[in-house]
Design a protein around this motif. Structure first.
Motif, PDB file in Angstrom:
ATOM      1  N   MET A  85      75.560  31.923 -59.540  1.00 20.22           N
ATOM      2  CA  MET A  85      74.386  32.605 -59.667  1.00 20.22           C
ATOM      3  C   MET A  85      73.221  32.129 -59.270  1.00 20.22           C
ATOM      4  O   MET A  85      72.614  31.230 -60.051  1.00 20.22           O
ATOM      5  N   ILE A  86      72.623  32.705 -58.157  1.00 22.37           N
ATOM      6  CA  ILE A  86      71.338  31.845 -57.447  1.00 22.37           C
ATOM      7  C   ILE A  86      69.994  32.317 -58.283  1.00 22.37           C
ATOM      8  O   ILE A  86      69.342  31.470 -58.198  1.00 22.37           O
ATOM      9  N   ASN A  87      70.139  33.621 -58.762  1.00 19.18           N
ATOM     10  CA  ASN A  87      68.904  34.102 -59.645  1.00 19.18           C
ATOM     11  C   ASN A  87      69.537  34.610 -60.846  1.00 19.18           C
ATOM     12  O   ASN A  87      70.607  34.931 -61.411  1.00 19.18           O
TER      13      ASN A  87
ATOM     14  N   ARG B  77      62.697  20.040 -46.345  1.00 17.24           N
ATOM     15  CA  ARG B  77      63.736  21.157 -46.054  1.00 17.24           C
ATOM     16  C   ARG B  77      62.496  22.166 -45.655  1.00 17.24           C
ATOM     17  O   ARG B  77      61.651  22.739 -46.647  1.00 17.24           O
ATOM     18  N   TYR B  78      62.711  23.335 -44.534  1.00 14.90           N
ATOM     19  CA  TYR B  78      62.021  24.479 -44.366  1.00 14.90           C
ATOM     20  C   TYR B  78      62.888  25.719 -44.702  1.00 14.90           C
ATOM     21  O   TYR B  78      62.184  26.723 -44.661  1.00 14.90           O
ATOM     22  N   ASN B  79      64.076  25.578 -44.960  1.00 14.28           N
ATOM     23  CA  ASN B  79      64.824  26.744 -44.951  1.00 14.28           C
ATOM     24  C   ASN B  79      66.289  26.453 -45.806  1.00 14.28           C
ATOM     25  O   ASN B  79      67.148  26.198 -45.402  1.00 14.28           O
ATOM     26  N   ILE B  80      66.010  26.433 -47.000  1.00 10.38           N
ATOM     27  CA  ILE B  80      66.999  26.125 -48.083  1.00 10.38           C
ATOM     28  C   ILE B  80      67.698  27.403 -48.566  1.00 10.38           C
ATOM     29  O   ILE B  80      67.090  28.222 -48.899  1.00 10.38           O
ATOM     30  N   ALA B  81      69.026  27.485 -48.438  1.00  5.88           N
ATOM     31  CA  ALA B  81      69.685  28.571 -48.523  1.00  5.88           C
ATOM     32  C   ALA B  81      70.576  28.618 -49.877  1.00  5.88           C
ATOM     33  O   ALA B  81      70.905  27.529 -50.246  1.00  5.88           O
ATOM     34  N   PRO B  82      71.015  29.470 -50.513  1.00  5.49           N
ATOM     35  CA  PRO B  82      72.044  29.346 -51.630  1.00  5.49           C
ATOM     36  C   PRO B  82      73.119  28.616 -51.526  1.00  5.49           C
ATOM     37  O   PRO B  82      73.733  28.739 -50.280  1.00  5.49           O
ATOM     38  N   GLY B  83      73.538  27.661 -52.356  1.00  7.62           N
ATOM     39  CA  GLY B  83      74.655  26.890 -51.988  1.00  7.62           C
ATOM     40  C   GLY B  83      74.209  25.561 -51.522  1.00  7.62           C
ATOM     41  O   GLY B  83      74.911  24.566 -51.642  1.00  7.62           O
TER      42      GLY B  83
END
Length: 229
Positions: free
Chosen positions: A70-72, A31-37
């Motif tokens: 909470m991603i961070n 994966r090159y672009n992993i987003a929250p969720g």
């Protein structure tokens, strides 16, 4: 903070790098672009020889329904927050990465994305906390990435950065007690991190291909002009 991640090392090399086997449902896909969720590949303290995938966004255990989470988590205060209480106490993990992205505000108001990676290491680990949200009909294994103050490389880009762990303390992060782990939550101390500008294509999570990591072509690409010497 850390709002996007990537992991695109070959599976065999990933497993050799962390001395762990991919056990995630569905296997492993670069994966090159992993987003929250999305799912992050992690190694937990309870299974240090396994690489699994957890939902990126730690869901409060008291939530009635699943949510983004909470991603961070600020490493300085995570031990004081109810949402991270049990995770901070006994559920550390390694969040695996080939590089993360951060955005620097410009004078014109737009934001320029940068890719931050570790030179000579196609995969590294960030400090994370994991938990399991239990609902009436499902359970969701979830994770958050710990952040800290920026080091000299990151200061021109953002006022926070993920806790990037030096290779020689990755095992310690998983096995140490809460107090010792808090001492490890420092700005990355070594000089092998690098950053360069990338296209705003990364802004769209639907763009997930090798072109995402290509350097932006212009005369002042990179951070050389910000070097502190």
């Amino acid at each position: 903070m850390c709002g996007r991640n990537s992991l695109f090392i070959d599976q065999a090399d990933l497993e050799a790098r962390f001395d762990a086997e991919v056990v995630a449902d569905g296997g492993y896909t670069p994966r090159y672009n992993i987003a929250p969720g999305d799912d992050l590949h992690i190694i937990t303290n309870e299974a240090s020889d396994e690489i699994d995938t957890y939902h990126w966004g730690l869901i409060p255990f008291w939530a009635d329904e699943p949510e983004a989470g909470m991603i961070n988590a600020r490493s300085e205060t995570a031990d004081e927050k109810r949402v991270f209480d049990r995770a901070w106490d006994s559920r550390p993990c390694l969040v695996l990465s080939s590089g993360f992205y951060e955005w620097r505000s410009t004078n014109g108001g737009s934001k320029q994305p940068f890719r931050i990676h570790r030179e000579g290491d196609p995969a590294f680990a960030m400090a994370g906390l994991w938990d399991v949200w239990d609902g009436a009909d499902e359970s969701i294994s979830c994770v958050t990435i710990l952040t800290t103050d920026p080091n000299d490389l990151m200061k021109p880009i953002h006022d926070r950065m993920p806790v990037v762990l030096p290779k020689d303390v990755e095992s310690e992060w998983l096995s140490a007690g809460a107090d010792a782990r808090k001492r490890l939550c420092q700005p990355y101390p070594k000089d092998d991190l690098a950053a360069y500008e990338v296209s705003t294509r990364v802004n769209n999570p639907g763009n997930d291909d090798p072109k995402i990591i290509e350097p932006l072509e212009h005369e002042q690409s990179g951070l050389g002009e910000f070097s502190s010497g």
